[in-house]
Motif scaffolding. Structure first.
Motif, PDB file in Angstrom:
ATOM      1  N   ARG A   1       7.699   3.011  -0.472  1.00  0.00           N
ATOM      2  CA  ARG A   1       8.504   4.198  -0.772  1.00  0.00           C
ATOM      3  C   ARG A   1       7.737   5.452  -0.386  1.00  0.00           C
ATOM      4  N   GLU A   2       8.458   6.451   0.069  1.00  0.00           N
ATOM      5  CA  GLU A   2       7.796   7.660   0.557  1.00  0.00           C
ATOM      6  C   GLU A   2       7.119   8.438  -0.565  1.00  0.00           C
ATOM      7  N   THR A   3       7.814   8.658  -1.677  1.00  0.00           N
ATOM      8  CA  THR A   3       7.270   9.498  -2.749  1.00  0.00           C
ATOM      9  C   THR A   3       7.163   8.711  -4.049  1.00  0.00           C
ATOM     10  N   LYS A   4       6.365   9.231  -4.957  1.00  0.00           N
ATOM     11  CA  LYS A   4       6.182   8.564  -6.241  1.00  0.00           C
ATOM     12  C   LYS A   4       7.494   8.570  -7.038  1.00  0.00           C
ATOM     13  N   ILE A   5       7.564   7.724  -8.033  1.00  0.00           N
ATOM     14  CA  ILE A   5       8.705   7.699  -8.942  1.00  0.00           C
ATOM     15  C   ILE A   5       8.514   8.835  -9.942  1.00  0.00           C
ATOM     16  N   SER A   6       9.556   9.640 -10.137  1.00  0.00           N
ATOM     17  CA  SER A   6       9.396  10.874 -10.908  1.00  0.00           C
ATOM     18  C   SER A   6       8.960  10.632 -12.344  1.00  0.00           C
ATOM     19  N   HIS A   7       9.502   9.599 -12.994  1.00  0.00           N
ATOM     20  CA  HIS A   7       9.108   9.305 -14.376  1.00  0.00           C
ATOM     21  C   HIS A   7       9.047   7.804 -14.600  1.00  0.00           C
ATOM     22  N   MET A   8       8.063   7.397 -15.410  1.00  0.00           N
ATOM     23  CA  MET A   8       7.923   5.999 -15.855  1.00  0.00           C
ATOM     24  C   MET A   8       8.260   5.851 -17.337  1.00  0.00           C
ATOM     25  N   ASP A   9       8.119   6.921 -18.101  1.00  0.00           N
ATOM     26  CA  ASP A   9       8.474   6.930 -19.522  1.00  0.00           C
ATOM     27  C   ASP A   9       9.965   6.616 -19.637  1.00  0.00           C
TER      28      ASP A   9
ATOM     29  N   VAL B   1       4.345  -4.601  -6.638  1.00  0.00           N
ATOM     30  CA  VAL B   1       3.512  -3.447  -6.288  1.00  0.00           C
ATOM     31  C   VAL B   1       4.346  -2.421  -5.525  1.00  0.00           C
ATOM     32  N   TRP B   2       4.342  -1.184  -6.021  1.00  0.00           N
ATOM     33  CA  TRP B   2       4.932  -0.058  -5.299  1.00  0.00           C
ATOM     34  C   TRP B   2       3.826   0.599  -4.476  1.00  0.00           C
ATOM     35  N   ASN B   3       4.041   0.725  -3.164  1.00  0.00           N
ATOM     36  CA  ASN B   3       3.132   1.471  -2.293  1.00  0.00           C
ATOM     37  C   ASN B   3       3.819   2.753  -1.850  1.00  0.00           C
ATOM     38  N   PHE B   4       3.216   3.901  -2.137  1.00  0.00           N
ATOM     39  CA  PHE B   4       3.823   5.192  -1.844  1.00  0.00           C
ATOM     40  C   PHE B   4       3.144   5.856  -0.651  1.00  0.00           C
ATOM     41  N   GLY B   5       3.923   6.609   0.118  1.00  0.00           N
ATOM     42  CA  GLY B   5       3.347   7.385   1.213  1.00  0.00           C
ATOM     43  C   GLY B   5       4.142   7.368   2.496  1.00  0.00           C
ATOM     44  N   PRO B   6       4.430   6.190   3.081  1.00  0.00           N
ATOM     45  CA  PRO B   6       5.132   6.171   4.375  1.00  0.00           C
ATOM     46  C   PRO B   6       6.537   6.754   4.268  1.00  0.00           C
ATOM     47  N   ASP B   7       6.934   7.554   5.259  1.00  0.00           N
ATOM     48  CA  ASP B   7       8.299   8.078   5.244  1.00  0.00           C
ATOM     49  C   ASP B   7       9.279   6.964   5.597  1.00  0.00           C
ATOM     50  N   ALA B   8      10.585   7.297   5.569  1.00  0.00           N
ATOM     51  CA  ALA B   8      11.616   6.269   5.737  1.00  0.00           C
ATOM     52  C   ALA B   8      11.451   5.506   7.047  1.00  0.00           C
ATOM     53  N   GLU B   9      11.184   6.235   8.136  1.00  0.00           N
ATOM     54  CA  GLU B   9      11.068   5.583   9.436  1.00  0.00           C
ATOM     55  C   GLU B   9       9.827   4.708   9.514  1.00  0.00           C
ATOM     56  N   ALA B  10       8.719   5.211   8.986  1.00  0.00           N
ATOM     57  CA  ALA B  10       7.481   4.426   9.016  1.00  0.00           C
ATOM     58  C   ALA B  10       7.619   3.170   8.155  1.00  0.00           C
ATOM     59  N   GLY B  11       8.244   3.310   6.974  1.00  0.00           N
ATOM     60  CA  GLY B  11       8.433   2.159   6.101  1.00  0.00           C
ATOM     61  C   GLY B  11       9.312   1.106   6.733  1.00  0.00           C
ATOM     62  N   ALA B  12      10.414   1.543   7.339  1.00  0.00           N
ATOM     63  CA  ALA B  12      11.322   0.595   7.993  1.00  0.00           C
ATOM     64  C   ALA B  12      10.633  -0.090   9.166  1.00  0.00           C
ATOM     65  N   ASN B  13       9.860   0.649   9.932  1.00  0.00           N
ATOM     66  CA  ASN B  13       9.171   0.051  11.089  1.00  0.00           C
ATOM     67  C   ASN B  13       8.140  -0.980  10.647  1.00  0.00           C
ATOM     68  N   ARG B  14       7.485  -0.730   9.533  1.00  0.00           N
ATOM     69  CA  ARG B  14       6.530  -1.720   9.013  1.00  0.00           C
ATOM     70  C   ARG B  14       7.241  -3.026   8.660  1.00  0.00           C
ATOM     71  N   VAL B  15       8.396  -2.904   8.009  1.00  0.00           N
ATOM     72  CA  VAL B  15       9.126  -4.114   7.615  1.00  0.00           C
ATOM     73  C   VAL B  15       9.711  -4.812   8.836  1.00  0.00           C
ATOM     74  N   ILE B  16      10.154  -4.045   9.829  1.00  0.00           N
ATOM     75  CA  ILE B  16      10.649  -4.643  11.072  1.00  0.00           C
ATOM     76  C   ILE B  16       9.541  -5.462  11.738  1.00  0.00           C
ATOM     77  N   ALA B  17       8.328  -4.909  11.764  1.00  0.00           N
ATOM     78  CA  ALA B  17       7.210  -5.608  12.401  1.00  0.00           C
ATOM     79  C   ALA B  17       6.853  -6.897  11.670  1.00  0.00           C
ATOM     80  N   ASP B  18       7.020  -6.910  10.349  1.00  0.00           N
ATOM     81  CA  ASP B  18       6.896  -8.137   9.553  1.00  0.00           C
ATOM     82  C   ASP B  18       5.511  -8.769   9.664  1.00  0.00           C
ATOM     83  N   ASN B  19       4.477  -7.943   9.492  1.00  0.00           N
ATOM     84  CA  ASN B  19       3.111  -8.440   9.574  1.00  0.00           C
ATOM     85  C   ASN B  19       2.450  -8.447   8.196  1.00  0.00           C
TER      86      ASN B  19
END
Length: 578
Positions: free
Chosen positions: A69-77, A282-300
């Motif tokens: 996901r690109e950004t953190k989750i706003s609240h966990m409470d 595990v939530w990994n934050f940082g990659p934008d939508a295009e980068a995240g989708a490309n990572r999953v497309i590559a499937d490595n």
């Protein structure tokens, strides 16, 4: 709720409604399910609220499931959770009074989660409700969950410091939107708000001044998660929530990573919905939508067990839809998020002009500008097809591209000059709307609004725009969470309005009161009738489309489906293919 998708009864209660046409999605690995039939019910048999949840064919325990996901989750409470990411994440570590069984094909059943049933309407008037808490439900430290910890969780949602969460229960108990002035949590931490009581460890009781027949639905939101008072760290609970669900948070590095591992004290025999197949999530934050989708497309590597939370961005839609190898790893489905062109009726007072806007609209052109049919489905109703009791109608039939001649006929030679307010990141949509409406005789001036300020600006009663795009996603699939929220004029205040059409019609307001006081079993068809009446008599908006969810996951992920309630990926069936 108005959020932007990243590119926002005892046994006596029962209801069933068919809501639109569709194909089936079993929630396994593949679906193109953008027009599915949805049905909704409240469980009448206590067995429906018991566990364990039916096994997912082929699923096994083990492995680590990842969410990019690109950004953190706003609240966990839990008492502050209200974003879509938060609403899909919270059930992993928190349990609520009620919850929805969702089979991934649009069939939903409200069941008891911590409660043995979806609640008992004690007197049959929706003013007094009781919930019996299950035996065997426990916190992450092994202590039993009782009615008292659930009541404390609800009570702390009155704390004005704990902003961000829904406020239905608080307002209903206090019988006023200014609930925190009616009861002071900080001064009464050892007490409970008026109307909330715990007659014994297994009974939670609500007593309202007015009927609230939708309480079983409202109780499914995270603010009914339990919390022992000695574990309340105030605003810091966002960093380390105390688990009552199948997972507990073992690491939370804001904006970087959140790790959930098994809660050994969760008993699947008490849970009708969750499976908890992966050892870790595990939530990994940082990659934008295009980068995240490309990572999953590559499937490595680890991305074989990952989901790209931000979906398939428009820049990749053609590539993804054109690659047959990606279809088994694609998940599509309709969402409850409905977009409309809102008409500010304080400024556009002529009903004929508002009706002409409805005839003029080119929905197909707007959807194309938005991202195409993979991203949206046209609607002509105020209620989305996911609503219980939904009925299709078209008050201003103009076809997919609009009826310019009919719009001009209603305008009778007038050329209304209208100001269109649009987010500064939506200029393509503005260009399409301006060209579309000017063909029908309107003169449109576009004024941009900073994206992060748009909701605040259009929520001001005396705003400067005649038209603006709005979206709404209901908190549960009932017209009660849509029509009164958006069109009850008695709720209008100086700012922070959800009724951004600024309609205030006494007859319609009275209808809201009448329908809200009906048993839930009778409400669905009445909301559908009221949907049509509002559009035909008031035309406060132009319905545009419902969003479609479109997601990719790695080759070793199974069980993902689009939630029928919130329209985002559900994790209750997720598993890692071994």
């Amino acid at each position: 709720m108005r959020l932007k998708r990243a590119a926002a009864a005892g046994g006596a209660l029962a209801l069933l409604a068919v809501m639109g046409a569709c194909s089936e999605n079993k929630g396994t690995d593949t679906s193109d399910d953008t027009t599915r039939v949805s049905t909704g019910s409240i469980a009448t048999d206590p067995k429906d609220s018991m566990g364990p949840a039916a096994e997912v064919p082929g699923a096994t325990k083990g492995g680590t499931f990842r969410i990019i996901r690109e950004t953190k989750i706003s609240h966990m409470d839990p008492q502050r959770v209200y974003s879509f990411a938060g609403l899909m994440n919270a059930p992993l570590y928190s349990r609520f009074l009620t919850t929805f069984k969702d089979d991934g094909s649009g069939k939903v059943t409200l069941v008891g989660d911590l409660a043995e049933t979806p609640g008992k309407d004690v007197n049959g008037d929706c003013k007094v409700w009781e919930f019996t808490i299950k035996d065997g439900v426990k916190f992450e430290d092994g202590r039993a969950i009782t009615s008292k910890e659930i009541a404390y969780g609800i009570a702390r949602s009155f704390d004005p410091d704990l902003t961000g969460g829904p406020t239905y229960l608080q307002e209903w108990l206090a019988d006023t939107p200014q609930y925190d002035t009616k009861w002071n949590f900080k001064a009464n931490k050892s007490a409970l708000p008026p109307g909330l009581s715990t007659p014994n460890d297994r009974t939670l009781k609500f007593e309202f001044a007015k009927p609230h027949c939708d309480l079983p639905f409202a109780a499914s939101l995270p603010y009914t998660a339990p919390l022992p008072p000695d574990k309340d760290t105030g605003v810091n609970l966002d960093n380390a929530p105390f688990s009552s669900g199948p997972y507990k948070i073992t690491k939370n590095q804001a904006g970087v990573e959140t790790v959930l591992e098994r809660n050994e004290h969760w008993d699947p025999k008490t849970d009708p919905v969750r499976h908890a197949y992966p050892d870790k999530i595990v939530w990994n934050f940082g990659p934008d939508a295009e980068a995240g989708a490309n990572r999953v497309i590559a499937d490595n590597g680890d991305d074989q067990t990952a989901l790209a939370w931000n979906g398939v961005p428009s820049a990749l839609v053609a590539r993804v839809t054109g690659d047959a190898a990606l279809k088994p790893r694609s998940v599509q489905g309709p969402t409850p998020s409905l977009w409309r062109l809102t008409i500010n009726t304080k400024r556009v007072t002529d009903l004929a002009v508002r009706q002409a806007l409805n005839y003029a609209i080119d929905r197909s052109g707007f959807i194309k500008a938005y991202g195409g049919e993979a991203s949206a489905r046209a609607v002509t109703t105020l209620l989305p097809p996911s609503t219980i009791g939904y009925e299709q109608y078209d008050a201003y039939p103009a076809g997919p591209t609009g009826n310019v001649d009919k719009a001009k006929e209603l305008l009778a030679g007038k050329t209304p000059e209208l100001v269109l307010g649009i987010s500064d990141d939506s200029t393509e949509l503005a260009t399409q709307l301006k060209g579309n409406l000017e063909k029908a005789g309107f003169k449109i001036t576009v004024k941009t609004i900073p994206t992060d300020a748009k909701l605040d600006e259009v929520g001001k009663k005396d705003n400067q725009w005649d038209l603006y795009t709005d979206q709404w996603a209901a908190d549960w699939p009932s017209g009660a969470a849509i029509l009164p929220v958006l069109f009850d004029g008695r709720t209008i205040k100086a700012e922070n309005n959800s009724n951004t059409s600024y309609i205030n019609d006494d007859a319609i307001n009275a209808e809201f009161d009448r329908v809200l006081a009906l048993p839930v079993t009778e409400q669905g068809k009445e909301w559908a009738k009221l949907d049509q009446r509002i559009m035909k008599e008031l035309a406060p908006a132009v319905p545009l489309f419902v969003e479609n969810g479109y997601y990719l996951h790695g080759s070793k992920v199974g069980g993902i489906f689009i939630s029928s309630i919130f329209g985002y990926p559900s994790f209750v069936n997720v598993h890692v293919k071994q």
